[in-house]
Design an enzyme around this catalytic site. Structure first.
Site, PDB file in Angstrom:
ATOM      1  N   HIS A   1      -2.946  -6.771  -4.616  1.00 30.45           N
ATOM      2  CA  HIS A   1      -2.073  -5.506  -4.060  1.00 30.45           C
ATOM      3  C   HIS A   1      -0.272  -5.732  -3.889  1.00 30.45           C
ATOM      4  O   HIS A   1      -0.107  -6.287  -2.947  1.00 30.45           O
ATOM      5  CB  HIS A   1      -2.321  -4.456  -3.062  1.00 30.45           C
ATOM      6  CG  HIS A   1      -2.324  -2.797  -3.343  1.00 30.45           C
ATOM      7  ND1 HIS A   1      -0.804  -2.271  -2.797  1.00 30.45           N
ATOM      8  CD2 HIS A   1      -2.684  -1.707  -4.359  1.00 30.45           C
ATOM      9  CE1 HIS A   1      -0.311  -1.074  -2.752  1.00 30.45           C
ATOM     10  NE2 HIS A   1      -1.392  -0.406  -4.010  1.00 30.45           N
TER      11      HIS A   1
ATOM     12  N   GLU B   1       1.686  -4.371  -2.388  1.00 28.86           N
ATOM     13  CA  GLU B   1       1.697  -4.377  -0.235  1.00 28.86           C
ATOM     14  C   GLU B   1       1.723  -5.469   0.131  1.00 28.86           C
ATOM     15  O   GLU B   1       1.825  -6.223   1.366  1.00 28.86           O
ATOM     16  CB  GLU B   1       1.240  -2.715  -0.053  1.00 28.86           C
ATOM     17  CG  GLU B   1       1.466  -1.910   0.276  1.00 28.86           C
ATOM     18  CD  GLU B   1       0.703  -0.668   0.194  1.00 28.86           C
ATOM     19  OE1 GLU B   1      -0.500  -1.061   0.915  1.00 28.86           O
ATOM     20  OE2 GLU B   1       1.187   0.585  -0.297  1.00 28.86           O
TER      21      GLU B   1
HETATM   22  P1  PGA Z   1       0.013   6.103  -4.425  1.00 24.59           P
HETATM   23  O1  PGA Z   1      -0.382   4.591  -4.097  1.00 24.59           O
HETATM   24  O2  PGA Z   1      -0.828   6.373  -5.315  1.00 24.59           O
HETATM   25  O3  PGA Z   1      -0.326   6.446  -3.047  1.00 24.59           O
HETATM   26  O4  PGA Z   1       1.345   6.004  -5.394  1.00 24.59           O
HETATM   27  C1  PGA Z   1      -1.264   3.625  -4.896  1.00 24.59           C
HETATM   28  C2  PGA Z   1      -1.779   2.355  -4.389  1.00 24.59           C
HETATM   29  O5  PGA Z   1      -0.856   1.265  -3.868  1.00 24.59           O
HETATM   30  O6  PGA Z   1      -2.871   1.813  -5.209  1.00 24.59           O
END
Ligand code: PGA
Length: 241
Positions: free
Chosen positions: A92, A94
């Site tokens: 992901h 992040e």
């Molecule tokens: P969001 O996040 O739908 O809040 O944009 C998606 C994700 O990071 O998987």
């Protein structure tokens, strides 16, 4: 192909909210062509396994690059399997940006997770600057390269999540998303040949009930990975109702 809606709860939710969430969702089963998943934070995996209705699969948000060993604070793929977890997100954005997970580490994670029997949702996507520089497909290709180390396209899902669309309310347009999804499909064809047709490719980035339909109409969009709009049970159910 079926449609897949996976909620990524990130580092959110508490016990009480989780119980209320599944209580509500229990009365809203999907139609037969849709598969649902929720990825809670690791601490909540056992509770979710206990409370979720059968039609919701529970997955992890991340797992370690080794099956077990001296990796303090990590999440063992083997322990996930042992618990009854069937799939995990890997890579992901992040994880890539905040925790500096690089291509090599993500490749190790993908290989280890698959070898442990977990299904893998590999997340890829460019940031704002890379898009502006016209490097979107190049970045995505780089992130997909780890799949060359994976023998078959089985147990694999790809999530295309442009970083600039995550949590910003600014979803990619259906056309922008489809362009990248079609590219991902062609990339998978190079590696997995005909099997590539069976790999679901999900879109993620500010998906909500009001925009999911037009995204899912695109040829190569097989579902959605949803953050913010998956936290509230009503909104989650509206994604597939
Ligand atoms: P969001 O996040 O739908 O809040 O944009 C998606 C994700 O990071 O998987």
């Amino acid at each position: 192909m079926k449609k897949y809606i996976i909620g990524n709860w990130k580092m959110n939710q508490k016990k009480e909210g989780i119980e209320a969430f599944f209580k509500y969702v229990q009365n809203h089963p999907p139609s037969s062509g849709t598969e649902l998943g929720i990825c809670p934070q690791a601490l909540h995996l056992p509770l979710c396994l206990e409370k979720a209705p059968q039609f919701i699969k529970i997955g992890a948000q991340n797992c370690a690059h080794e099956l077990s060993g001296a990796y303090t604070g990590e999440i063992s793929p083997e322990a996930l399997r042992d618990l009854g977890i069937g799939f995990t997100l890997i890579g992901h954005s992040e994880r890539r940006s905040l925790y500096h997970e690089d291509l090599k580490l993500i490749e190790e994670k993908v290989k280890t997770a698959l070898s442990s029997g977990l299904k893998v949702v590999l997340c890829v996507g460019e940031n704002q600057r890379e898009r502006e520089l016209g490097k979107t497909l190049l970045v995505v290709a780089n992130q997909l390269e780890c799949l060359k180390a994976v023998p078959y396209g089985q147990n694999l899902t790809i999530a295309y999540e442009p970083v600039w669309a995550i949590g910003t309310g600014l979803s990619a347009s259906p056309e922008q998303a489809q362009e990248v999804h079609a590219y991902i499909r062609s990339y998978l064809f190079e590696i997995f040949k005909e099997k590539a047709k069976e790999v679901p490719i999900l879109y993620g980035g500010s998906v909500k009930p009001s925009n999911i339909q037009e995204l899912l109409l695109q040829e190569d969009i097989n579902g959605a990975l949803v953050g913010g709009a998956s936290l509230d049970p009503e909104s989650f159910c509206q994604l597939y109702d």
